[in-house]
Every structure is written in C-alpha cells, then in structure tokens.
Scaffold this motif. Sequence first.
Motif, PDB file in Angstrom:
ATOM      1  N   ARG A 132     -13.302 -36.243  13.801  1.00 55.22           N
ATOM      2  CA  ARG A 132     -12.043 -36.256  14.533  1.00 55.22           C
ATOM      3  C   ARG A 132     -12.127 -37.132  15.781  1.00 55.22           C
ATOM      4  O   ARG A 132     -11.168 -37.827  16.130  1.00 55.22           O
ATOM      5  N   GLU A 133     -13.247 -37.118  16.451  1.00 54.87           N
ATOM      6  CA  GLU A 133     -13.393 -37.896  17.686  1.00 54.87           C
ATOM      7  C   GLU A 133     -13.275 -39.392  17.410  1.00 54.87           C
ATOM      8  O   GLU A 133     -12.543 -40.116  18.100  1.00 54.87           O
ATOM      9  N   THR A 134     -13.976 -39.868  16.386  1.00 55.90           N
ATOM     10  CA  THR A 134     -13.896 -41.289  16.032  1.00 55.90           C
ATOM     11  C   THR A 134     -12.508 -41.649  15.536  1.00 55.90           C
ATOM     12  O   THR A 134     -11.988 -42.737  15.829  1.00 55.90           O
ATOM     13  N   LEU A 135     -11.889 -40.729  14.787  1.00 56.59           N
ATOM     14  CA  LEU A 135     -10.540 -40.973  14.286  1.00 56.59           C
ATOM     15  C   LEU A 135      -9.558 -41.171  15.444  1.00 56.59           C
ATOM     16  O   LEU A 135      -8.747 -42.109  15.435  1.00 56.59           O
ATOM     17  N   GLN A 136      -9.630 -40.298  16.449  1.00 62.58           N
ATOM     18  CA  GLN A 136      -8.734 -40.422  17.593  1.00 62.58           C
ATOM     19  C   GLN A 136      -8.978 -41.721  18.345  1.00 62.58           C
ATOM     20  O   GLN A 136      -8.030 -42.389  18.777  1.00 62.58           O
TER      21      GLN A 136
END
Length: 368
Positions: free
Chosen positions: A84-88
Amino acid sequence: MMEWAYDGVSWVLLRWHDLWVNVFGSENGFLDTDWAWVLAIIGVVLTLRIILFPLFVKQIQSQRAMQKLAPEIKALQERYKGDRETLQKEMMELYRKEKANPLMGCLPILIQMPVFLALFHVLRRPDPTQQKFTDSYGWSGIDAGPLSDWNSYVHAKLFGAPFWSTFLTPGSELEKVGSSALDVKLVAGILGATMILTTFLTTRQMILKTGWNEDPNQRMIQKVMLYGIPVIMIFSAGAFPIGVVIYWTVNNLFSLAQQQYVLHKYPPPAQNAATKPPKPGSKAHEKMLEEQREAEQRRKELAPKPGAKPKSSGQKKPANVSDANGSDAPKAEAKGGPGSGKNLSRAERIARAKKVSGAQQASKKKKG
C-alpha cells in the motif's frame, strides 16, 4: 468563529442593495424596494460565481484527468497489490505528473458552504420583534430611520411574503408587517419546490455528463446525492427564510448554465465502445490520437524495465535432435509435430526422402 463570513456576505449584499436601490428605491427609484433586495441577493450569487468560476473549471479539468488516468491507476493497483505504501507513492507521483488533483472536486463546495451558512444567518436575523443588534454586520439599524437597511429589509416583500419569513412562520408575526400566512405559504411553497427541482437537475446534469461511476460504492454515493438530498430538502425547506430560498434557487440556475458551458468546452472522454468515434482529420480525432499516444507511453513506463532477467524454468531443451540417419532435424519433427511429415502429402514425403538421401550420399563422398 463565523464572524468573518457574516461581515463579508453582509458587505457584498448591502453594496448590491445600494446599487439597485437607486433604481428600485421608494424615493429615488420608480419601483418598490422589494426588487432592490431580490436583485441584491442575486448579486451575491453572481459575485460568488465569478470568484468560483476558475476553480470550477479546474475541478472539471481535474475530473477529466482522473478519468483518463483510470487505466494507469488500475495497472498500479494490480502491480503493487499488497504494498500500500508504494502504491500511494506511485499514485501521487502519477497525479503530480499529469496535474490531477483528486481533492479539487470538493474545493468549490467547501467554499460555498460558509457563504450559504453566513447568508442563512444574516437573512433570517431581521424580524419585526428584534430590537437588539440591528446595526450588526454593517447594517444601518432601527435608529437610522424607516429607510435604514434593517427597516427596509423587514418590511420588504416578494408577492406579499417578507424575505425573513419561512413556511412555518405564524400568522401573528406576519400581521405586524401587513402580510398573511397564506401569502407566505404560497410563495414559500412555490420557491421551495423550484429549489428542490433545480437541485435535482443540477446533480443529474453533472452525473449524466461525467457518467455513472463503475465502482459500486461510488455509484451509491451518486444516487444518494441525486435522490437523497432532494428528499431531505422536502422536510427541511420549510425552515429556510424566503431570502435564502431565493439565493439557493438562483444559485442552482447559475450552476445549470455554468455546468452546461464548461461541460461543453471540456467534454468527458468516451465511456464505451458504442460511442461514435470522431471523424478522421478533425480536431477531436487528433486529440483522441494524442491521448492514445500518451496512454501508451504511460503503459510503457509502468512496464518492467528492459534488461531484467526472466525467470528460468530449470530445464533447457535442445534446439535440434538427431534422426535415425544421423541428420539434424528440428525438434518438432522428432516429436511428430507439424514438420514431422505426418501431415504431408505422399508427393511431399517422397521429395523430402530424396533430399535426405542426396544429402547422405554427398556426406559419404566427402568422407571417402
């Protein structure tokens, strides 16, 4: 906490009233003061619309950019599923690169809400029984005479209904300014129905132009805004002063005209394959090709970087195998594939056999 909004809205309202009172005033004008207040409220709407127009255009542009980025966002979600962090981080970088702001759609509404609340407070404050704070927010109070802002607004009427009155105002208060409950209920009922209808049409226009959202949750929100808000207003409109209902109705009419212009200037992208493609050679066709090239470039950027080693299957298969006569034949022939001869005609098999026999004889002569 809202004093700044009360002062600002009152200042704009009174300046428009001062402008129109010279035309529609009881002393210097040729009509009654009522129309000066009607046009003053319309002037507040016009002022707000002029201020918000650039933001409204940016809102539409941001929505168009978000719609064009939908395939890239979906690709990022599949690529970074579970991270999720990389996606954001990647999504924010994509928004920055394409100048798209997901929060831009809420900005015009956030600005309009304080204005509406301030106008609601200011326009419902004057009434015949109020004697204190009549000179607040820049108004000239009771002591300034019968033509003061306070007295003028209290006694001004629209078709017999005072601007400060509501559908629920008792008749005893209305008699003090020469009005009746029947007049107020008729005017408030007609204006309230117009306000609800224009609210529905404004929301419907935006949804039909931008399309229903494919996400079930977002689609449900759209339905709540389209049908839920008008239903709620049926029960709450009775508490709105007639002056506020005039503001809301006029604001909706401005929204319909403004949205029609902006949506025509910035049309939404095609939602499905059934949409008729633009004519080749036209500006719309060139724009479509440019958008397709941009989308293809973004897909290439999201693809794995060149030079990355593919995963090995762990088994190396020989390119060729030897047949019974010692000649090299393709693997497909050894396994009886399409080149093995099983699917060839009799003449083709004879020609192939002669070719192999000639090659074997030439090999023996070289060895001898």
